[in-house]
Design an enzyme around this catalytic site. Structure first.
Site, PDB file in Angstrom:
ATOM      1  N   GLN A  11       4.707  -4.235   2.704  1.00 31.57           N
ATOM      2  CA  GLN A  11       4.517  -5.614   3.134  1.00 31.57           C
ATOM      3  C   GLN A  11       4.695  -6.546   1.947  1.00 31.57           C
ATOM      4  O   GLN A  11       4.770  -6.111   0.807  1.00 31.57           O
ATOM      5  CB  GLN A  11       3.117  -5.802   3.701  1.00 31.57           C
ATOM      6  CG  GLN A  11       2.011  -5.614   2.666  1.00 31.57           C
ATOM      7  CD  GLN A  11       0.623  -5.645   3.266  1.00 31.57           C
ATOM      8  OE1 GLN A  11       0.383  -5.128   4.334  1.00 31.57           O
ATOM      9  NE2 GLN A  11      -0.307  -6.262   2.576  1.00 31.57           N
TER      10      GLN A  11
ATOM     11  N   GLU B 104       0.810  -1.219   0.000  1.00 33.21           N
ATOM     12  CA  GLU B 104       0.000   0.000   0.000  1.00 33.21           C
ATOM     13  C   GLU B 104       0.848   1.276   0.000  1.00 33.21           C
ATOM     14  O   GLU B 104       0.299   2.376   0.063  1.00 33.21           O
ATOM     15  CB  GLU B 104      -0.957  -0.023   1.194  1.00 33.21           C
ATOM     16  CG  GLU B 104      -2.009  -1.098   1.056  1.00 33.21           C
ATOM     17  CD  GLU B 104      -2.757  -1.389   2.350  1.00 33.21           C
ATOM     18  OE1 GLU B 104      -3.891  -1.856   2.260  1.00 33.21           O
ATOM     19  OE2 GLU B 104      -2.177  -1.164   3.441  1.00 33.21           O
TER      20      GLU B 104
END
Length: 780
Positions: A612, A498
């Site tokens: 991530q 993100e």
């Protein structure tokens, strides 16, 4: 200060302890020691109040929208845990006087919270306190509390207020109208709440039994005020005297079954709830707790049967911690409800469900408790209503699942605005609800994984095929034709990383969309061969005869990024061309998100830095479908992306642990496993202020079972490639394959597999196909 070594004897590696009280670090233990049963979650705030406390009681599914411009969230119900204690007329607090022998413990085995300490008042009076609390797994509506106060050295006057406080909010938002309050028989307190927008009725009942040296006190005073109802008790204690209070509370709502069904009045709900409380009070705390403990033993610890032998007992405790919380968070009682990103432990993420459930939490249940897994996937089936609404609003076809989900029919509930932009000072826009679309394929993958592992054809016939077909319809309408290259692209998205917004051809999104389309083709052709009647029904509902040719044509021409000369798959069209910066201080930081102390999201978008696991989680998932690139490509991508990944999402570490083990870097995998476990259990006292990290907790189990034990779904069979870390000598656990329990035991030198009834199971062990005829032991 946390301590995980206080469990002794049968409770060794079962106890999570806090050994020093601090009014400035209340959030961690409130969260990680929360009590729940899937129906409700009770944050473990102390009985006496403190300035920085957060008191939360949530009932799953009771979502409410405070007002225009806000999104729906799980409302914070009335508080039943606060007890205002006065010693000789003065407020009791651990910030006053002197505290010794302090310990607060969550017993994972018994699912009970215990807090005890010796306290010397400013006047020199020594009192011994012990508080106990549980949320019943046997009766989902029930909360039990017990308080013991013993005078040690001098006579003392004690009084306390205890009741039901409906003045609670969600960070200032009050979700309930003022409700009726009533005290029955001068003992049974009842407060009613009604949500302001969703029209959910809540009934909360409480009753007390207070004794001194076994003799009941009945001179309590009754009080009713705005949004609050309580009793006041008073007692005189001489040295050696002990005051005991048992408080039994229950919670019922109008969305509970069977009360949500037509023809059942609200008065009937009130009557049932009050009678349940009367019956429970007769049994008392100890009797109710005994039933609760038996239920945990039978349904949880005996069922999952997970054990490891490790040089460090923390490893075993962390896996038990994971199973405890996975049980406490799962709404096994009702398929209309999902799992929030913070479970039921805090207000973070408003109780909404994300892709966390399907990718990080659901595999635990799919492998070990298929009934719960089916319920969670049925929640997503019911969510097709909201998914279709979102697709239509965005001018797409089929089902476009919301990034954040609440009640199944709500559709998209992601907030639009978030944290501050450190450059502009404005709120940052949250784009995930608009363009983080991979969740649609993630849910399709979860359906596939569940079906392959369980063989649940009834689920597929009722729900699964429809979910796969409608999500594939979305992707077919979402693809964009690139005339220059003669292929379909997926532009302007956010992938799992993100920190990269508005990118084109995020590899994870493209590959997962391709998987979704190919799966729809496979299942369409399967129904053509095996169940034309069902195919006809679905065709009439979804117009599959038009969709099928599009799936064939568009999946064939969808761009799938390939490894470059260095064998690295580009995360998106521009990632490999972005500038690189030294990430050392951010990777070494104990806190997440420190990158944004120096840069805003627009600047981060131009750097080779990943929030991530993105490309790596793609390897992990798609290898379960078919061989997905070779070991060399997997290794190259791991070593490229791991140094660039900050693990600022709690979802990330467990995936990296599994992949590290896959490529033979077992000690690195173990280090990543420990870091994942320490997100909630580690020494940093503010890591869990807003609630536990539910996905990371599911990831802890996957890192151990799918990583170190090497259990994996590969196509239509189980596969094993075990690599235990040096710290571990042995690992044992039970899974379910096609409805049958399978015991698995891994040591450094052997793998043993045993089926419950001697049934044959095809397996692949370290690349070699074989059959387990009831029991199989292989030397590694």
């Amino acid at each position: 200060m946390m301590d995980y070594t206080l469990g002794k004897g049968k409770y060794e590696n079962w106890i999570v302890s806090e050994t020093k009280f601090s009014p400035d670090t209340l959030g961690k233990c409130e969260s990680i020691m929360y009590l729940g049963n899937g129906y409700m979650g009770l944050r473990s705030a102390t009985e006496e109040p403190y300035l920085k406390e957060v008191r939360n009681l949530f009932v799953n599914g009771t979502f409410n929208k405070f007002g225009e411009g806000e999104v729906t969230e799980l409302p914070n119900l009335a508080d039943v845990t606060r007890i205002d204690i006065r010693i000789d007329g003065e407020r009791f607090s651990l910030e006053l006087g002197k505290t010794e022998n302090y310990v607060r413990q969550l017993n994972l085995k018994n699912a009970e919270l215990v807090r005890q300490f010796d306290w010397t008042s400013p006047k020199g009076k020594i009192l011994r306190f012990r508080f106990r609390r549980f949320v019943s797994l046997e009766n989902l509506h029930l909360i039990g509390m017990k308080m013991e106060i013993e005078s040690v050295n001098k006579p003392v006057s004690i009084s306390f207020d205890s009741g039901i406080d409906g003045r609670m909010t969600n960070s200032g938002s009050q979700h309930f109208l003022e409700g009726e309050k009533r005290i029955f028989d001068k003992q049974f307190l009842q407060l009613l709440q009604h949500t302001t927008e969703s029209n959910v009725d809540v009934v909360i009942n409480s009753a007390h039994q207070v004794t001194v040296n076994g003799k009941e006190i009945k001179n309590q005073r009754m009080h009713i005020d705005r949004r609050k109802i309580w009793l006041t008790f008073e007692a005189e204690l001489n040295p050696g005297d002990k005051l005991e209070m048992e408080k039994i509370t229950n919670v019922y709502t109008s969305i509970d079954r069977p009360f949500s069904e037509e023809g059942i009045s609200f008065q009937q709900l009130r009557d049932v709830a009050l009678q349940d409380l009367r019956d429970s009070l007769q049994i008392g705390y100890d009797g109710l707790f005994k039933k609760h403990v038996q239920t945990w033993e039978e349904r949880v610890w005996n069922h999952y049967n997970l054990h490891i032998q490790s040089k460090d007992g923390f490893d075993l405790l962390s896996l038990r911690f994971a199973i405890y919380h996975l049980t406490a968070m799962a709404p096994a009682h009702d398929e209309r409800m999902g799992i929030g990103a913070k479970a039921l432990s805090g207000e973070g993420y408003k109780g909404h469900s994300f892709w966390d459930t399907e990718i990080f939490i659901l595999p635990f249940f799919t492998y070990t408790n298929p009934k719960v897994a089916r319920s969670l996937l049925t929640y997503r089936y019911l969510g097709l209503e909201g998914a279709r609404k979102k697709a239509k609003e965005n001018n797409y076809e089929g089902a476009m699942y919301p990034w954040e989900a609440a009640w199944p029919s709500d559709g998209e509930v992601t907030p639009v605005w978030g944290a501050v932009d450190i450059v502009t000072g404005k709120q940052t826009k949250i784009w995930s609800g608009f363009i983080e679309q991979h969740i649609t394929a993630d849910i399709a993958f979860a359906v596939y994984q569940y079906y392959q592992i369980t063989g649940d054809q009834d689920f597929m016939n009722r729900y699964g095929y429809e979910m796969i077909f409608d999500t594939a319809k979305f992707w077919a309408s979402r693809l964009e034709w690139d005339e220059t290259h003669g292929r379909y692209h997926i532009n302007d998205v956010i992938g799992p990383d993100e920190y990269k917004e508005h990118v084109n051809n995020n590899a994870f999104t493209n590959y997962m969309a391709h998987f979704n389309l190919q799966l729809a083709i496979k299942y369409y052709e399967k129904l053509q061969r095996e169940n034309q009647s069902l195919l006809k029904q679905l065709n009439e509902k979804l117009h599959l005869e038009k969709a099928y040719p599009l799936w064939l044509e568009r999946s064939e021409k969808l761009y799938l990024p390939q490894p470059n000369a260095d064998l690295v798959i580009p995360q998106d069209d521009t990632y490999l061309q972005l500038k690189e910066i030294d990430l050392t201080k951010y990777k070494q930081s104990k806190k997440v998100g420190t990158l944004f102390l120096d840069y805003n999201l627009e600047q981060v978008n131009q750097m080779q830095v990943t929030k991530q696991a993105d490309v790596l989680v793609m390897f992990y998932l798609l290898n379960q479908v078919e061989p997905f690139f070779n070991e060399e490509v997997k290794r190259a991508n791991f070593h490229y992306y791991e140094p660039r990944t900050l693990h600022d999402s709690s979802l990330s570490l467990s995936t990296h642990a599994v992949l590290a083990n896959d490529i033979g870097e077992t000690e690195l995998a173990y280090s990543l496993f420990r870091r994942a476990a320490e997100i909630d259990l580690g020494p940093f006292m503010h890591s869990s202020d807003h609630g536990i990290h539910a996905a990371s907790i599911g990831g802890i189990w996957q890192a151990a079972v799918c990583g170190f034990a090497g259990l994996r779904l590969t196509g239509d069979q189980l596969s094993f490639h075990p690599r235990l870390p040096d710290h571990w000598e042995e690992m044992e656990f039970t899974i379910y394959w096609r409805g049958e329990p399978v015991l698995i035991k891994v040591t450094k030198s052997s793998l043993m597999i045993r089926t419950h009834n001697g049934k044959d199971i095809p397996l692949n062990v370290r690349g070699e196909n074989m059959i387990c005829h009831g029991e199989l032991e292989i030397q590694l």
